[in-house]
Write a protein that holds these residues in place. Structure first.
Motif, short mmCIF file in Angstrom:
data_model
loop_
_atom_site.label_atom_id
_atom_site.label_comp_id
_atom_site.label_asym_id
_atom_site.label_seq_id
_atom_site.Cartn_x
_atom_site.Cartn_y
_atom_site.Cartn_z
N PHE A 115 -16.13 -35.71 51.80
CA PHE A 115 -16.74 -36.25 50.38
C PHE A 115 -18.29 -36.01 50.48
O PHE A 115 -18.78 -36.33 51.40
CB PHE A 115 -16.29 -37.58 50.30
CG PHE A 115 -14.64 -37.83 50.25
CD1 PHE A 115 -14.45 -37.40 48.76
CD2 PHE A 115 -14.04 -38.33 51.16
CE1 PHE A 115 -12.94 -37.87 48.67
CE2 PHE A 115 -12.43 -38.66 50.90
CZ PHE A 115 -11.95 -38.31 49.86
N ILE A 116 -18.75 -35.56 49.44
CA ILE A 116 -19.92 -35.82 49.14
C ILE A 116 -20.50 -37.20 48.71
O ILE A 116 -20.09 -37.74 47.87
CB ILE A 116 -20.47 -34.86 47.90
CG1 ILE A 116 -19.93 -33.36 48.37
CG2 ILE A 116 -22.07 -34.86 47.64
CD1 ILE A 116 -20.37 -32.27 47.28
N THR A 117 -21.37 -37.65 49.55
CA THR A 117 -21.86 -38.99 49.41
C THR A 117 -23.31 -39.27 49.55
O THR A 117 -23.92 -38.41 49.65
CB THR A 117 -21.07 -40.00 50.60
OG1 THR A 117 -21.89 -39.63 51.90
CG2 THR A 117 -19.91 -39.81 50.70
N ASP A 118 -23.65 -40.71 49.27
CA ASP A 118 -25.11 -41.06 49.51
C ASP A 118 -25.53 -41.58 50.66
O ASP A 118 -26.66 -41.80 50.78
CB ASP A 118 -25.42 -42.25 48.25
CG ASP A 118 -24.55 -43.39 48.54
OD1 ASP A 118 -23.78 -43.42 49.42
OD2 ASP A 118 -24.81 -44.27 47.59
N GLY A 119 -24.73 -41.09 51.55
CA GLY A 119 -25.18 -41.58 53.14
C GLY A 119 -24.15 -43.03 53.35
O GLY A 119 -24.17 -43.37 54.50
N GLY A 120 -23.55 -43.53 52.36
CA GLY A 120 -23.05 -44.64 52.47
C GLY A 120 -21.42 -44.56 51.91
O GLY A 120 -20.88 -43.33 52.36
N VAL A 121 -20.77 -45.59 51.19
CA VAL A 121 -19.70 -45.55 50.72
C VAL A 121 -19.40 -45.11 49.57
O VAL A 121 -18.51 -44.75 49.08
CB VAL A 121 -18.78 -46.91 50.88
CG1 VAL A 121 -18.80 -47.55 52.36
CG2 VAL A 121 -19.54 -48.02 50.10
N ASN A 122 -20.62 -44.49 48.88
CA ASN A 122 -20.41 -44.12 47.51
C ASN A 122 -20.36 -42.72 47.29
O ASN A 122 -20.89 -41.88 47.92
CB ASN A 122 -21.62 -44.58 46.65
CG ASN A 122 -21.87 -46.00 46.54
OD1 ASN A 122 -20.94 -46.86 46.35
ND2 ASN A 122 -23.30 -46.52 46.73
N ARG A 123 -19.35 -42.17 46.53
CA ARG A 123 -18.96 -40.72 46.40
C ARG A 123 -19.42 -40.14 44.97
O ARG A 123 -19.27 -40.88 44.18
CB ARG A 123 -17.36 -40.72 46.76
CG ARG A 123 -16.94 -40.92 48.11
CD ARG A 123 -15.49 -41.18 48.07
NE ARG A 123 -15.04 -41.47 49.70
CZ ARG A 123 -13.64 -41.72 49.83
NH1 ARG A 123 -12.79 -41.45 48.83
NH2 ARG A 123 -13.35 -42.08 50.98
N LEU A 124 -20.00 -39.01 45.20
CA LEU A 124 -20.48 -37.97 43.80
C LEU A 124 -19.17 -38.06 43.27
O LEU A 124 -18.06 -37.48 43.57
CB LEU A 124 -21.13 -37.05 44.48
CG LEU A 124 -21.74 -36.11 43.07
CD1 LEU A 124 -22.91 -36.76 42.55
CD2 LEU A 124 -22.08 -34.82 43.75
#
Length: 270
Positions: A115-124
């Protein structure tokens, strides 16, 4: 009455100082948008009061407004770094809560599940596409790169193009489109609620998010291999810091003067 008027002025100056300090602290935060304080005067009078005799009783904080002006764009060369050169936000969906938040920070990465993320649990969030990158649905989904392609070749790398198409390359030399970045826009961006980490969430003031593709309509274009820096102007903030400090000192002096006058009046009885 002058004591309370000046006290309100000191509180307002303190709030202004706090906002400026927050701006300065985030001068190096990617995607950060500076805030500014807006004040309004307060007057006291009734329907029977002579309009020429209405008296002001100080000022109050009206709003802390965010400035969504574009920040400086820094070229990083990162394959998953992307900046929005215009209006719009990246949509990020939490894998834990399912809540969608919005950001201008395009420094992305991939997790262990692709998954492409912001480094945390949020996915693009992206629009699904066919193999050629043509959007097939206007409903955003999580951006996920498959570990192997249909031929069984292993994943090698992923890049985001300036057209918003996310492309994955594999060991057999093939390149496949994963999807196209979905940008969000709001009728009133200043109504968005800050939640930290350069993220915002929608409110009744901002309205619901509307999604679209980069470079179309009201959605900004993308610049790959770059990130948007904070839009804080340090020189401007330092000038504002001095002004807020002087305002605080002036209101404190007004309280001191009122105290001296009160003491003089009291001494008249003795």
């Amino acid at each position: 009455m002058s004591f309370y008027t000046s006290l309100n002025g000191m509180k307002n100056a303190q709030t202004d100082l706090g906002v400026i300090a927050h701006n300065i602290a985030n001068v190096e935060t990617n995607g950060f948008k500076k805030g500014s304080t807006q004040f309004a005067d307060i007057v006291a009078g009734s329907a029977q009061t002579n309009p020429r005799m209405v008296k002001g009783i100080g000022a109050t904080l009206e709003a802390i407004t965010q400035n969504f002006a574009l920040g400086p764009i820094e070229q990083t060369g990162g394959a998953l770094d992307v900046a929005i050169t215009g209006d719009g936000f990246f949509a990020m969906k939490s894998a834990e809560s399912g809540k969608t938040v919005y950001t201008r920070n395009g420094a992305f990465g991939t997790d262990e599940n692709g998954f492409i993320t912001d480094g945390g649990v949020n996915r693009l969030q992206i629009f699904p596409t066919d193999a050629d990158g043509n959007v097939t649905s206007d409903t955003p989904v999580d951006a996920q790169v498959a570990a192997t392609n249909a031929a069984g070749a292993e994943f090698v790398g992923v890049v985001i193009g300036e057209d918003g198409v996310v492309s994955a390359s594999y060991a057999d030399g093939s390149v496949e489109a994963v999807g196209s970045i979905a940008l969000a826009s709001f009728i009133t961006p200043t109504g968005l609620k800050q939640i930290g980490s350069s993220n915002w969430e929608s409110t009744g003031l901002s309205g619901e998010a509307k999604y679209g593709s980069p470079g179309t309509g009201q959605y900004g274009s993308l610049l790959s291999g770059a990130v948007e820096r904070s839009n804080v102007d340090i020189a401007e903030e330092l000038v504002g810091l001095i002004t807020a400090q002087r305002n605080f000192q002036a209101n404190a002096k007004a309280i001191d003067t009122a105290t001296q006058i009160s003491q003089t009046v009291i001494n008249l009885r003795t």
